[in-house]
Design an enzyme around this catalytic site. Structure first.
Site, short mmCIF file in Angstrom:
data_model
loop_
_atom_site.label_atom_id
_atom_site.label_comp_id
_atom_site.label_asym_id
_atom_site.label_seq_id
_atom_site.Cartn_x
_atom_site.Cartn_y
_atom_site.Cartn_z
N LYS B 71 52.19 60.18 31.09
CA LYS B 71 51.52 60.91 32.18
C LYS B 71 52.49 61.21 33.32
CE LYS B 71 47.30 60.40 34.93
NZ LYS B 71 46.14 59.50 35.10
N ASP B 191 43.18 54.45 45.15
CA ASP B 191 43.33 54.42 43.70
C ASP B 191 44.79 54.22 43.31
OD1 ASP B 191 43.46 54.91 40.98
OD2 ASP B 191 42.42 56.83 41.04
#
Lengths: 221, 616
Positions: B71, B191
């Site tokens: 990613k 996050d």
């Protein structure tokens, strides 16, 4: 591509069913925005045919842009000026805002200091001076914005059609002063070595949408 | 409308979820063994592609062909990743445009690797429902730029999934919390995942989730915490074991297998230190076993600068939202790295209130993706998500200055329109360079692509070309152009800077069938070989360290068992490999005991036999 759908031809004031006035009830604007967003958001039109989905996306974009502009008192004035002058689509140039005549004298000193700061390392005294100048300009900017969104905006709402060109002229002058002050404040911050990420500003509270941000230059062969 | 699944395509782990019709609540779909998380690891083996736990287990065995954390490479160019590529055991090829990896004897792009993960999740969901699925909502970090989003969409297409919506991870998390009526008011979502950091400020009111501002760092996460710890351990090993290292002429930093062992051990120790004050690391290397104790305090000193790097974006998000910390009603933690106590402390200090995480931070994003999928399918009509574009979008103008058309934190979908003209008589081509970012100069921003407009020749300044930039609900840019004088749509050619061309995607879809994931039979064979490899390594170590402690016939028996396992491993008879593996285990049983005794008597220092032989 752009359908004849009624909403898509509306200007930002019309999207919210508002007159071309600058006094806006922000709680009511938000309530209406949520209602319009629910009606037009692509999330609720997934099953529609592609052309309709594309239209929904554009309508939704228009509603979002209208809300973003109208909820911010300065962006509201800037948009009104462009709307009155029939140039809703931005076009301009990339030139930096120039000093309004009224500011020329006092800006001379600051520009000198800035030029000096660019050539060498800052000593503490220069640093202090630049900091003071920036504080003074920031106060002046706040003053200018208060005048623009306060008395000047009220003047527009009460103006007769014959008076409007004069108010528009005053708006443009105030917006130009504001743009110039912001540029110089940014320059000072940069000279002081402070973070200038966000020079473009955010779409948040005080962002002026469009306005002086120039354009074009994409005329290369 | 057909069923839509929600997918969290994570740096470290990925998940798939759906909303249960009966309860109206989102649920994660586990694999056949009941595990909800699919490790985002893809191994390219001669027998096919292996995804998930089986791939993760061979990370240290086949480092060059096992891709993890892909990613971080999505939508990026070689120059963006070359610093971090030094730490990656698989090869990244230098070149223009999109990053390419050389693994398993071929070249693959990050979207293809991600597609293998998506495909595994798609199949998991298909087994669960007993029907084919082809639509998904996929989450991305809020701070992902256009190219990274586009790469994620491409990955979906290669996997045979229509990505009906890209949703920002912190926003998805807030949807999951919102569904449970756990939050109203102004919410900050912090996050910190495996490779990316996001912070979003939202106003939640009457079912409307309005994102006010977002900020982040797409190159900051748990991976970086592991890396600083691993590098620190590497130095410690060099100091304590220089004798063995010199003797064997070993440079651990240049040994991908050893570095991978080190990284995995560092990760495991970091996780243990979230619940324990101190932990012992034991890493078996070829000629010695490294063992040391590390305290939470030591880890915190190492990771402090990284945790501090999250605070700037959090402050900027607050400022962009026009708020201060005191305005925040609730702070929600998302992502596995928020289990680190130091992270929790720093978040609490910043916002002045205790963060909460009632929903599992590993699962909450997938649950939110399922909620958004359910909204799109028409299953929920009282929730509306209004997200923003994280980065300003502009055009390079004369002098290389960026002319911003859409400022960051603008609610999407959104559009901006500008007029363009020509400066030369008879000009037929207008070139627009579109960039994304907050810097003043185009060269410091992210280049998204070039749009070439073809128009009829006219005198300079005559054409009036209206260009419309539309950012859709996925945060992806679409460009339209129209020459107003002639009323003709100008034709646009898009040249993405870090993207895949349409033809590339079509080819990759074809190839995804050629290089399909290994079938169940093959996967089990690969598993058996992996297990054999592990046992062989342990047996080899036991012999090196303890051969002198047993009789020569016993040594010969072990060597024979090892030899026959080596032979079996080369074949493709799974049962034979299993039998031979068991035989080696049996043959080394006594040696293991002897080593254990020796360890107890101190003959091997403080090392326990199981460290040398591995856990049984």
């Amino acid at each position: 591509m752009f359908s004849g759908e009624a909403t898509l031809r509306k200007n930002f004031f019309e999207v919210f069913g508002l007159p071309r006035k600058l006094a806006v009830d922000s709680a009511e604007l938000q309530r209406q925005f949520y209602a319009l967003a629910r009606e037009h958001h692509p999330d609720f039109h997934q099953a529609a045919p592609p052309e309709e989905r594309a239209r929904v996306e554009e309508t939704s974009a228009l509603v979002n842009a209208a809300y973003r502009t109208l909820r911010d008192p300065v962006a509201r004035v800037d948009y009104l000026v462009r709307l009155e002058e029939g140039r809703e689509t931005r076009e301009g140039d990339t030139a930096r805002p120039t000093a309004p005549p009224a500011l020329l004298q006092e800006m001379f000193e600051i520009q000198e200091a800035l030029a000096e700061a660019k050539t060498g390392a800052l000593d503490d005294a220069t640093r202090a001076t630049l900091g003071e100048q920036r504080a003074a300009l920031s106060a002046r900017l706040a003053e200018e914005e208060a005048r623009l969104t306060g008395p000047l905006s009220a003047r527009w709402d009460g103006a007769s059609p014959a008076d409007r060109p004069a108010v528009l002229g005053a708006f443009k002058e105030a917006l130009a002063t504001r743009a110039y002050l912001r540029t110089v404040i940014d320059d000072l911050s940069q000279a002081l070595g402070e973070e200038t990420e966000g020079r473009h500003g955010s779409a948040g509270a005080t962002r002026m949408n469009g306005g002086t941000g120039g354009h074009v230059g994409a005329s290369r062969q | 409308m057909s069923r839509i699944i929600g997918i969290d395509l994570g740096t470290t782990n990925s998940l798939v979820a759906y909303v249960d019709q009966a309860t109206g609540l989102p649920r994660v779909i586990p694999d056949a063994e009941g595990r909800p998380l699919l490790p985002s690891v893809v191994a390219f083996t001669p027998d096919g592609i292996v995804v998930g736990d089986a791939a993760r287990r061979q990370l240290a065995r086949r480092p060059a062909d096992t891709v993890y954390s892909v990613k971080r490479l999505m939508g990026r160019g070689f120059d963006d990743v070359k610093d971090e590529a030094r730490y990656l055991p698989f090869r990244i090829l230098p070149g223009e445009g999109l990053v390419k990896l050389a693994v398993g004897g071929r070249e693959v792009t990050p979207p293809e690797v991600s597609a293998a993960i998506l495909k595994a999740l798609k199949e998991r969901a298909e087994r669960h429902f007993g029907e084919p699925l082809d639509k998904a909502v996929v989450t991305v970090p809020a701070y992902f730029n256009d190219a990274q989003r586009q790469a994620t969409k491409d990955a979906g297409r290669i996997a045979g999934l229509d990505v009906v919506r890209i949703v920002n991870e912190p926003t998805a998390a807030s949807l999951a919390y919102g569904l449970h009526r756990l939050s109203e008011g102004v919410i900050a979502v912090y996050d910190l995942g495996g490779g990316t950091f996001d912070v979003s400020i939202l106003r939640v009111k009457d079912g409307v989730f309005e994102v006010l501002a977002t900020n982040g760092d797409t190159h900051l996460g748990g991976d970086d915490l592991d890396r600083v710890l691993a590098l620190w351990l590497l130095e410690d090993i060099a100091v304590r074991h220089h004798a063995e290292l010199d003797r064997d002429c070993v440079d651990l930093a240049r040994d991908p297998e050893a570095m991978q062992e080190l990284r995995l051990a560092a990760e495991a120790a970091k996780i243990r230190l979230s619940s324990e004050e101190r932990t012992t690391l034991t890493i078996p290397f070829a000629g010695f076993t490294y063992r040391r104790e590390i305290t939470r305090g030591e880890l915190e000193r190492l990771i402090e600068p990284l945790v501090a790097r999250t605070l700037g974006p959090a402050r900027r998000a607050l400022a962009d939202a026009g708020l201060t910390a005191a305005d925040i009603d609730q702070v929600v933690l998302v992502g596995g790295s928020t289990r680190v106590p130091l992270v929790r402390r720093r978040v609490q200090e910043l916002f002045g209130k205790a963060p909460h995480s009632q929903l599992n931070p590993d699962e909450v994003v997938a649950l939110g993706a399922a909620v958004q999928a359910h909204i799109l399918a028409g299953g929920i009509t009282d929730m509306l998500l209004l997200d923003v574009t994280p980065l300003s979008l502009g055009i390079e103008s004369l002098g290389g200055i960026v002319n911003v058309l859409i400022p960051r934190n603008t609610t999407i979908p959104t559009s901006a329109r500008e007029m363009f003209t020509t400066s030369v008589d008879g000009q037929t081509l207008v070139d627009l360079h579109v960039v994304q970012g907050e810097r003043e100069l185009a060269k410091d921003c992210r280049s998204l692509g070039r749009f070439e407009l073809r128009i009829d020749p006219m005198p300079a300044g005559m054409p009036k070309i209206e260009v419309t930039f539309l950012i859709d609900a996925n945060g992806i840019l679409q460009v339209q152009a129209k020459e107003q004088r002639r009323g003709k749509a100008a034709s646009i050619e898009v040249k993405p800077t870090y993207g895949l061309a349409e033809a590339d995607v079509a080819r990759m879809i074809e190839e995804s069938f050629t290089y399909a994931e290994a079938d169940v039979e093959t996967r089990m064979l690969i598993e058996a070989r992996n297990e054999a490899d592990t046992v062989l390594v342990h047996a080899g170590r036991a012999l090196t360290q303890g051969a002198h402690l047993v009789a020569s016939d016993e040594r010969a028996a072990i060597e024979a068992a090892v030899a026959s396992l080596r032979a079996a491993r080369e074949g493709s008879d799974r049962d034979r490999i299993h039998e031979a593996t068991t035989a080696v285990n049996r043959a080394t049983e006594h040696l293991a005991e002897v080593l254990m005794d020796a360890a107890l008597k101190g003959a091997l220092g403080s090392r326990r036999a199981t460290e040398i032989l591995g856990e049984p």
